[in-house]
Design a protein around this motif. Sequence first.
Motif, PDB file in Angstrom:
ATOM      1  N   ALA A  56       0.839  -1.203   0.000  1.00  0.00           N
ATOM      2  CA  ALA A  56       0.000   0.000   0.000  1.00  0.00           C
ATOM      3  C   ALA A  56       0.873   1.252   0.000  1.00  0.00           C
ATOM      4  CB  ALA A  56      -0.919  -0.022   1.220  1.00  0.00           C
ATOM      5  N   ARG A  57       1.900   1.218   0.814  1.00  0.00           N
ATOM      6  CA  ARG A  57       2.762   2.399   0.912  1.00  0.00           C
ATOM      7  C   ARG A  57       3.482   2.654  -0.414  1.00  0.00           C
ATOM      8  NH1 ARG A  57       7.126   3.291   5.624  1.00  0.00           N
ATOM      9  NH2 ARG A  57       8.027   1.471   4.630  1.00  0.00           N
ATOM     10  N   ARG A  58       3.941   1.563  -1.017  1.00  0.00           N
ATOM     11  CA  ARG A  58       4.664   1.708  -2.285  1.00  0.00           C
ATOM     12  C   ARG A  58       3.750   2.274  -3.377  1.00  0.00           C
ATOM     13  NH1 ARG A  58       4.275  -3.145  -4.437  1.00  0.00           N
ATOM     14  NH2 ARG A  58       2.781  -2.144  -5.811  1.00  0.00           N
ATOM     15  N   ALA A  59       2.512   1.747  -3.420  1.00  0.00           N
ATOM     16  CA  ALA A  59       1.606   2.124  -4.515  1.00  0.00           C
ATOM     17  C   ALA A  59       1.030   3.530  -4.355  1.00  0.00           C
ATOM     18  CB  ALA A  59       0.469   1.100  -4.597  1.00  0.00           C
ATOM     19  N   GLN A  60       0.935   3.976  -3.126  1.00  0.00           N
ATOM     20  CA  GLN A  60       0.163   5.202  -2.861  1.00  0.00           C
ATOM     21  C   GLN A  60       0.767   6.456  -3.503  1.00  0.00           C
ATOM     22  OE1 GLN A  60       0.847   7.790  -0.120  1.00  0.00           O
ATOM     23  NE2 GLN A  60      -0.951   8.893  -0.918  1.00  0.00           N
ATOM     24  N   GLY A  61       2.087   6.540  -3.512  1.00  0.00           N
ATOM     25  CA  GLY A  61       2.717   7.754  -4.028  1.00  0.00           C
ATOM     26  C   GLY A  61       2.370   8.029  -5.481  1.00  0.00           C
TER      27      GLY A  61
END
Length: 486
Positions: A56-61
């Motif tokens: 999730a963190r990787r995709a969010q940006g």
Amino acid sequence: MNAMKAQPTASHYIDGKYVEDTAGEAIEVIHPADASVIARVHEATPALIDRALNAARRAQGEWAALKPVERGRILRRAADRMRERNRDLSMIETLDTGKPLQETLVADAASGADALEYFGGLAPTVTGESIPLGGDFAYTIREPLGVCAGIGAWNYPIQIACWKAAPALAFGNAMVFKPSEMTPLSALKLAEILTEAGLPAGLFNVLQGRGAVGAALATDARVAKVSLTGSVPTGRKVYTAAAEGIRHVTMELGGKSPLIVFDDADIEDAIGGAMLGNFYSSGQICSNGTRVFVQRGLKERFLERLKARTEAIVMGDPMDEATQMGPLISAEQMEKVLGYIEGAKAEGARLLTGGARLNGPGHYVQPTVFADVTDDMTIAREEVFGPVMSVLDFESEGEVITRANDTEFGLAAGVFTHDMARAHRVVARLQAGTCWINSYNLTPVEMPFGGVKQSGVGRENGRAAVEYYTQIKTVHVGMGPVDSPY
Ligand code: NDP
């Protein structure tokens, strides 16, 4: 019913794919109408929780950097797919929750699709403001929060997942969603649909598990916001856990809402509203108007017609579209509701109709009405979360407002009257997040929804949801020389 007829491809959905890990404890999924096991999923292990949050963190940006109109287009495409698959999704929801297909066909995935469509359309309208400061100026940017954790209850599984995921995703966040352990199935379908609609991997992840998985999400440093739909005691725990990390929250919690019927009301409409607000989804709705205050002049006629209409409710197999009321979610919930019914009798409430469980393997409780309920009875104070209506009498407007507000909860309230001046006057004094005048329990996505007092913090739906899935960045722009004393 065939065993395991609703077995999902795998327990979890992480980074755009189904993922299984049988190291997690098994959770059996029970069909409430016959207590058969229809699926088995496994609780997420710490390793999977870690994987989902990292994805999730990787995709969010990158997602946040897309044009909002592009994010919105994907959500609107997902809404269309949900509508195309409405019958299949409704059948899964009925198997999982026991709610009649008659309801799930119109109220569950359909409401979820509305949320995806609405927030998809709203995404490009979210803007900051420009603030003139003489020569200098400032502006604000509405930014996403980051990774949001969603934790759902079992009464409206796909609707809850969509009401959280749609605004989160629309405004550039990612989500890790944990459904209730009792209803794990439909959130996985939502994840599939979002992927099919073009949502990049990692933005909507589903982890199965009990409270501990929810607690792990609520305390993780990668999580910027926690949105819970659940009971007040769970809300207290999750809110506390979130506060530890100064995380944002939305808390959609329980209620004991008043529904006030003045003696000039249309009696059939008022009874229809009271029945909708107590018996829909077998009474397992947070905003139900479970304290029905009826003005004395109308009381006897109201009770007579209410009894007749309640006794005509068709109970049965929830997969049969003629069935109007299904079972409760679990044997435990059924026992809890039956306990409240026995307690109400012991405390002196008059059983007008219902009051018993149905024989057989399912968790069925008859639609039940108590009359002559008083404010101090347990049944008038605590959330039952079952098909149990309490009817209380009142004389005057001032009296009923005071009594209606005499509760720790403040989720919803209803007023039935033909006197519109009175309706607005009463609503203005009711302590509730959502009020209905001559209607009950309608929650179109355009309308903000949420509670006051112990019933919650924040709002879902409507433009108000922008506040709860974005944060403001302020930018000051100096247009002249720097005026420094040094
Ligand atoms: P619970 O409060 O028991 O559970 C809600 C969710 O929180 C579940 O997914 C649960 O997991 C999870 N959970 C439990 N403990 C923790 C914890 N310590 N940390 C993080 N997560 C945790 O509610 P129910 O599922 O029983 O749902 C019924 C309640 O929900 C009612 O009180 C009702 O009023 C309320 N509700 C409120 C709504 C609203 O919008 N205001 C709408 C619908 C329901 P698990 O179930 O797997 O244990």
